[in-house]
Design a protein around this motif. Structure first.
Motif, short mmCIF file in Angstrom:
data_model
loop_
_atom_site.label_atom_id
_atom_site.label_comp_id
_atom_site.label_asym_id
_atom_site.label_seq_id
_atom_site.Cartn_x
_atom_site.Cartn_y
_atom_site.Cartn_z
N GLY A 157 0.77 -1.24 0.00
CA GLY A 157 0.00 0.00 0.00
C GLY A 157 0.80 1.29 0.00
O GLY A 157 0.25 2.35 0.28
N PHE A 158 2.11 1.21 -0.32
CA PHE A 158 2.92 2.45 -0.36
C PHE A 158 3.09 2.99 -1.77
O PHE A 158 3.55 4.11 -1.96
N MET A 159 2.77 2.16 -2.74
CA MET A 159 2.79 2.59 -4.14
C MET A 159 1.53 2.06 -4.78
O MET A 159 0.89 1.16 -4.23
N ASP A 160 1.19 2.57 -5.96
CA ASP A 160 0.09 1.95 -6.68
C ASP A 160 0.57 1.44 -8.03
O ASP A 160 1.65 1.81 -8.50
N SER A 161 -0.25 0.59 -8.64
CA SER A 161 0.18 -0.08 -9.87
C SER A 161 0.41 0.93 -10.99
O SER A 161 1.22 0.70 -11.89
N GLY A 162 -0.29 2.07 -10.95
CA GLY A 162 -0.08 3.10 -11.97
C GLY A 162 1.33 3.66 -11.90
O GLY A 162 1.96 3.92 -12.94
N GLN A 163 1.85 3.82 -10.71
CA GLN A 163 3.23 4.30 -10.57
C GLN A 163 4.21 3.28 -11.13
O GLN A 163 5.14 3.63 -11.85
N LEU A 164 3.98 2.01 -10.79
CA LEU A 164 4.87 0.96 -11.27
C LEU A 164 4.81 0.87 -12.80
O LEU A 164 5.83 0.67 -13.46
N ALA A 165 3.61 1.07 -13.34
CA ALA A 165 3.44 0.96 -14.79
C ALA A 165 4.14 2.08 -15.56
O ALA A 165 4.29 2.00 -16.78
N MET A 166 4.59 3.12 -14.84
CA MET A 166 5.36 4.18 -15.51
C MET A 166 6.72 3.69 -15.95
O MET A 166 7.40 4.34 -16.74
N LEU A 167 7.18 2.56 -15.38
CA LEU A 167 8.48 1.98 -15.78
C LEU A 167 8.24 0.89 -16.81
O LEU A 167 7.49 -0.05 -16.55
N SER A 168 8.89 0.98 -17.96
CA SER A 168 8.85 -0.09 -18.95
C SER A 168 10.09 -0.94 -18.74
O SER A 168 11.21 -0.44 -18.91
N VAL A 169 9.90 -2.18 -18.36
CA VAL A 169 11.05 -3.05 -18.06
C VAL A 169 11.26 -4.02 -19.22
O VAL A 169 10.31 -4.67 -19.65
N ASP A 170 12.48 -4.09 -19.72
CA ASP A 170 12.74 -5.00 -20.85
C ASP A 170 14.21 -5.38 -20.84
O ASP A 170 15.05 -4.64 -20.33
N ASP A 171 14.51 -6.53 -21.45
CA ASP A 171 15.93 -6.90 -21.58
C ASP A 171 16.34 -6.89 -23.06
O ASP A 171 17.42 -7.38 -23.41
N GLU A 172 15.47 -6.35 -23.90
CA GLU A 172 15.78 -6.31 -25.33
C GLU A 172 15.82 -4.85 -25.78
O GLU A 172 14.82 -4.11 -25.64
N VAL A 173 16.97 -4.42 -26.27
CA VAL A 173 17.20 -2.99 -26.53
C VAL A 173 16.19 -2.42 -27.52
O VAL A 173 15.54 -1.40 -27.24
N GLU A 174 16.07 -3.04 -28.69
CA GLU A 174 15.21 -2.47 -29.74
C GLU A 174 13.76 -2.39 -29.29
O GLU A 174 13.07 -1.41 -29.53
#
Ligand code: AMP
Length: 195
Positions: A157-174
């Protein structure tokens, strides 16, 4: 006036890390940004992954802008071969200037400097000082424990999923660069100069 090249601010380690995969990823990122005709903005150093990103981007003809505080420049860690190297007075000026020159942000593996830059620009986004996308580029599962902790912060309850969704996480550059371009914000973020 033509729109300037899409500009990616890269936060990453001033050290190379302990696995060759990190430098390889930094080189792929620098080259990929350059091959798209885009621009790199970063902390202006020549050591570690920072130097790898800058050199790789320069090697394919990209424009690379460094922003470094006077104190670090005096320690002779500035990269001498950049398209532009801005020497500023304070760390705060540096981070603001890097952000002002960026259409998107990518954090690669790094240490406390990288964490600080990532969390600051993410907080600014959450508070609507800008609307530019933020990516986490992973290799060797480096970011996975942090993403796990951030998920726990949502659950507790210290963050919400909208905040987390601001980060795009990927291991593929392109793929990550495509995502960031698709999620790009307005050409000018009105509140960055008010930080
Ligand atoms: P770290 O992750 O602790 O190695 O710090 C790297 C990040 O902090 C980079 O994205 C830089 O913007 C900044 N930084 C830290 N050390 C240096 C340095 N020696 N030269 C230039 N920038 C640095």
């Amino acid at each position: 006036m033509p729109h300037p090249a899409f500009s990616v601010c890269v936060y990453c380690g001033s050290r190379p890390g302990s696995r060759p995969a990190y430098a390889a990823l930094a080189q792929r990122l620098g080259r990929a940004i350059g091959q798209r005709g885009w621009q790199v903005v970063y902390g202006g150093g020549r050591a570690g992954l920072m130097g790898e990103v800058a050199d790789a981007a320069l090697s394919v003809g990209a424009r690379v802008i460094g922003v470094i505080p006077d104190s670090l420049m005096r320690l002779e860690v500035g990269h001498a071969g950049l398209s532009e190297l801005h020497v500023v007075r304070t760390m705060h000026e540096r981070k603001q200037m890097m952000a002002e020159h960026a259409d998107a942000f990518v954090a690669m593996p790094g240490g406390i400097g990288t964490f600080e830059e990532l969390f600051e620009v993410w907080t600014w986004r959450h508070l609507n000082y800008h609307d530019r996308p933020i990516g986490l580029l992973d290799a060797e599962g480096y970011w996975a424990p942090m993403v796990g902790f951030l998920t726990r912060s949502c659950q507790e309850g210290f963050m919400d999923s909208g905040q987390l969704a601001m980060l795009s996480v990927d291991d593929e550059v392109e793929r990550l660069l495509d995502t960031l371009f698709t999620r790009r914000g307005s050409p000018r973020s009105p509140m960055l100069d008010q930080i």
